[in-house]
Every structure is written in C-alpha cells, then in structure tokens.
Write an enzyme that holds these catalytic residues in place. Structure first.
Site, PDB file in Angstrom:
ATOM      1  N   ARG A  64       0.831  -1.214   0.000  1.00 18.36           N
ATOM      2  CA  ARG A  64       0.000   0.000   0.000  1.00 18.36           C
ATOM      3  C   ARG A  64       0.859   1.256   0.000  1.00 18.36           C
ATOM      4  O   ARG A  64       0.512   2.251  -0.651  1.00 18.36           O
ATOM      5  CB  ARG A  64      -0.928  -0.021   1.218  1.00 18.36           C
ATOM      6  CG  ARG A  64      -1.999   1.058   1.216  1.00 18.36           C
ATOM      7  CD  ARG A  64      -3.084   0.734   2.218  1.00 18.36           C
ATOM      8  NE  ARG A  64      -4.109   1.765   2.255  1.00 18.36           N
ATOM      9  CZ  ARG A  64      -4.255   2.637   3.249  1.00 18.36           C
ATOM     10  NH1 ARG A  64      -3.423   2.606   4.293  1.00 18.36           N
ATOM     11  NH2 ARG A  64      -5.202   3.550   3.215  1.00 18.36           N
ATOM     12  N   HIS A  68       0.299   4.025  -2.822  1.00 14.33           N
ATOM     13  CA  HIS A  68      -0.084   5.393  -2.466  1.00 14.33           C
ATOM     14  C   HIS A  68       1.006   6.395  -2.822  1.00 14.33           C
ATOM     15  O   HIS A  68       0.715   7.575  -3.040  1.00 14.33           O
ATOM     16  CB  HIS A  68      -0.437   5.472  -0.983  1.00 14.33           C
ATOM     17  CG  HIS A  68      -1.803   4.939  -0.674  1.00 14.33           C
ATOM     18  ND1 HIS A  68      -2.653   5.531   0.232  1.00 14.33           N
ATOM     19  CD2 HIS A  68      -2.486   3.886  -1.177  1.00 14.33           C
ATOM     20  CE1 HIS A  68      -3.793   4.852   0.285  1.00 14.33           C
ATOM     21  NE2 HIS A  68      -3.704   3.840  -0.560  1.00 14.33           N
ATOM     22  N   ASN A  95      -4.477   8.393   4.116  1.00 13.11           N
ATOM     23  CA  ASN A  95      -3.199   7.882   4.624  1.00 13.11           C
ATOM     24  C   ASN A  95      -3.030   7.999   6.126  1.00 13.11           C
ATOM     25  O   ASN A  95      -2.424   7.126   6.764  1.00 13.11           O
ATOM     26  CB  ASN A  95      -2.042   8.631   3.947  1.00 13.11           C
ATOM     27  CG  ASN A  95      -1.954   8.366   2.461  1.00 13.11           C
ATOM     28  OD1 ASN A  95      -2.416   7.340   1.979  1.00 13.11           O
ATOM     29  ND2 ASN A  95      -1.369   9.307   1.730  1.00 13.11           N
ATOM     30  N   HIS A 194      -6.020  -6.168  -2.380  1.00 13.16           N
ATOM     31  CA  HIS A 194      -6.739  -6.263  -1.108  1.00 13.16           C
ATOM     32  C   HIS A 194      -6.664  -7.667  -0.520  1.00 13.16           C
ATOM     33  O   HIS A 194      -7.044  -7.871   0.629  1.00 13.16           O
ATOM     34  CB  HIS A 194      -8.210  -5.876  -1.297  1.00 13.16           C
ATOM     35  CG  HIS A 194      -8.412  -4.412  -1.519  1.00 13.16           C
ATOM     36  ND1 HIS A 194      -9.628  -3.854  -1.837  1.00 13.16           N
ATOM     37  CD2 HIS A 194      -7.537  -3.366  -1.471  1.00 13.16           C
ATOM     38  CE1 HIS A 194      -9.508  -2.546  -1.984  1.00 13.16           C
ATOM     39  NE2 HIS A 194      -8.242  -2.224  -1.764  1.00 13.16           N
TER      40      HIS A 194
END
Length: 324
Positions: A64, A68, A95, A194
C-alpha cells in the site's frame, strides 16, 4: 526504461533523444546498483523478509505504501516525507493513521546508508519492498527497473484528490486509475491487492448503518452474514476492530475475488466492481483457482512502478526529510 550501451555511434537525433532521456531518468535498469551498491537489492530483500516473517500484516503495508506513493506525483517517495504542519501526503485522509511500514523503511534506508551512503533512493526502496513482501506471502515476483530519485514536494490535498476511496463507484475507480495510465482491466486486477490488506471499521460503517442516509438500512449489496459479523466488530459510532479484507488476509491468493463475487467484499468500492460488465467478468475469472491473477497482477505492478519518475529529485539521506 532503456539502457544505453557505451561506444555506440549516435546520430544527431539519437544524441538529442539520449540527452532528453537521461535528463529525466539518468541510466535506469534492474542492475542500476550493480557497481555503486551491488548488495542493495539483497539488503532490501533480506530485511523485508525478516520484517514480514515477524509481522505478516506488513506485506499489505509495504504494498500500500508503494501504491499510495506512485499515484501521487509518481514513484518518488513523497509519501514518506514529514511536514511540521501536518500537510504532507502521509497526513491526507486516505493515509493518516492507516499507512504502515514507515519505521521499517527507515531501518532499511539506514542499513543501505551504512553500506553505500547517498546511493539508493527511498523511492527504489519502496518499490523493492512492495515486490519482496508480496513474494514473501505467496505472490509472483515482477520486474523492476531501478534508479528512481526522491521527490522534494509532498502535499496532502493532492493525495486526497488522486487516491481511490473505499467508497468509490466503478466509474470513479476507472477515472482514478486512468489518470495514471491504467485501463479498467488493470484497475480490477490491482484491486486484488486487497487480498493481503486490512482496514479499520471507519471504511465500512457507512455500509452497515443508515446506508445512503436511510435510517436503519444496511447496504443491500453486502452478504447478510458478513454484515452481521461486521456489526459485531464495528459497533455504530465506535472505532471498532481491525478488519481483514479476505479470509486469508496474509496470503496472496484469489480469495479476495471469490469474496467479492459472493457479495463479501469489505468496501463499497469492492462491491462496485460487480456493477460493470467488464468488472464482473474479471472478478468472476480471477475468483477461480489457477487463474492468471497472480501473473496479471505482477505485470500491472511493473507498470505501476514506472509511473512518472521524479525529474528534479535527489537521493535522500533520511527518507522522511529532504536533504539540506
């Protein structure tokens, strides 16, 4: 990202193209650190493997962080920068309080600085850590060019605008991913990340209570047994528990897609993959054991790792602050 062999005779046009490319990237390639820091990738891999062995939840955290990072200003480690006014990317709504792995990235950076001062960028560390952590929990490896530079700007509002939301519609997801060059098929594939994710109750409570502003309504697209289980873990108006995104939260596999197909996706955005024919067809395909999900995900991650490298960057000595 092409490398340029020495001693090749270049036309005038070739020289211009070479100058343009090297201004943006310098030399890049999988063996970028072969001479300047030959042990770089081994150090990262060994440390990531140890971190994930001690805490498998970090696999999703490293993945992640890279995701991001790359979606905002490209893969430049801007997500790692601190701000004295709490206005950096790490402080943005998607975040703040949920990104993990900062401490571990700092430890990897310190080990690399001890071996090869000023050589290995934080952006490359993020890219390598995401790949190595995914492999550690069962995912397929992917090819990575190295040689990224670290950016000098990090703005929370940009992360708010550019990162997909767990509440996104299918069309909104297509736009978010399309803005950085992905097709809708690749959006669905990357949603499969995920499979090693976790979340907080805040991302799902709007599905469980007063859905769409209707008093007492639960999202009708969520499986009733899952809704009941989530309500126990996530009482209304309370922080609640940490939630796994599929039944094998720390194993990279196809079961996320199986859950989504059975209306057991955690987020509204997961459920919304079924609202479009292309999305539903892909979810159905990848829900089956032996599908091409793992290899397709690897290919999409190679593409992600090449989103807009910093052209005015540096190699930070400490990943959370720009060099002075």
């Amino acid at each position: 990202m092409a490398s340029f062999p020495p001693f090749r005779l270049l036309s005038t046009l070739g020289l211009i193209l070479l100058a343009t490319t090297t201004d943006a990237y310098s030399y890049s390639g999988a063996d970028y650190y072969k001479d300047s820091c030959p042990q770089a990738t081994t150090i990262v891999t060994d440390m990531v493997n140890n971190f994930v062995k001690g805490n498998k939840n970090l696999a999703g955290g490293f993945l992640r962080l890279h995701f991001h990072d790359c979606f905002v200003r490209g893969c430049d480690a801007s997500v790692l920068l601190n701000s004295p006014t709490n206005t950096a990317e790490k402080d943005a709504r998607p975040n703040a309080g949920s990104l993990r792995g900062f401490h571990e990235i700092d430890r990897i950076k310190a080990a690399l600085e001890a071996q090869c001062p000023g050589i290995v960028s934080c952006a490359d560390i993020l890219a390598l850590a995401a790949r190595d952590a995914t492999v550690k929990v069962g995912g397929q490896s992917w090819s990575l060019d190295l040689g990224r530079k670290d950016g000098k700007i990090s703005i929370a509002s940009e992360a708010d605008d550019k990162l997909p939301s767990p509440f996104s519609t299918y069309d909104e997801l297509v736009k978010n991913f399309g803005d950085v060059g992905f097709t809708q098929e690749e959006m669905v594939i990357l949603s499969g990340g995920h499979t090693i994710g976790r979340s907080s109750c805040g991302a799902v409570q709007s599905r469980l209570y007063d859905f769409n502003g209707v008093a007492g309504l639960t999202d009708p697209s969520i499986d009733a047994s899952l809704a009941k289980e989530l309500k126990k873990k996530c009482p209304e108006n309370e922080p609640g528990s940490t939630l796994a995104m599929d039944s094998t939260k720390n194993t990279f596999d196809h079961l996320y897609f199986k859950a989504v197909l059975n209306n057991k996706g955690l987020f509204q955005s997961d459920a919304n993959l079924l609202t479009n024919p292309v999305g539903k067809e892909l979810v159905t395909r990848y829900s089956k054991a032996g599908s091409s999900f793992s290899s397709d995900f690897a290919a999409a991650m190679t593409k992600m790792s090449n989103i807009q490298w910093a052209t005015d960057g540096e190699v930070r000595r400490v990943c959370s602050v720009i060099n002075q």
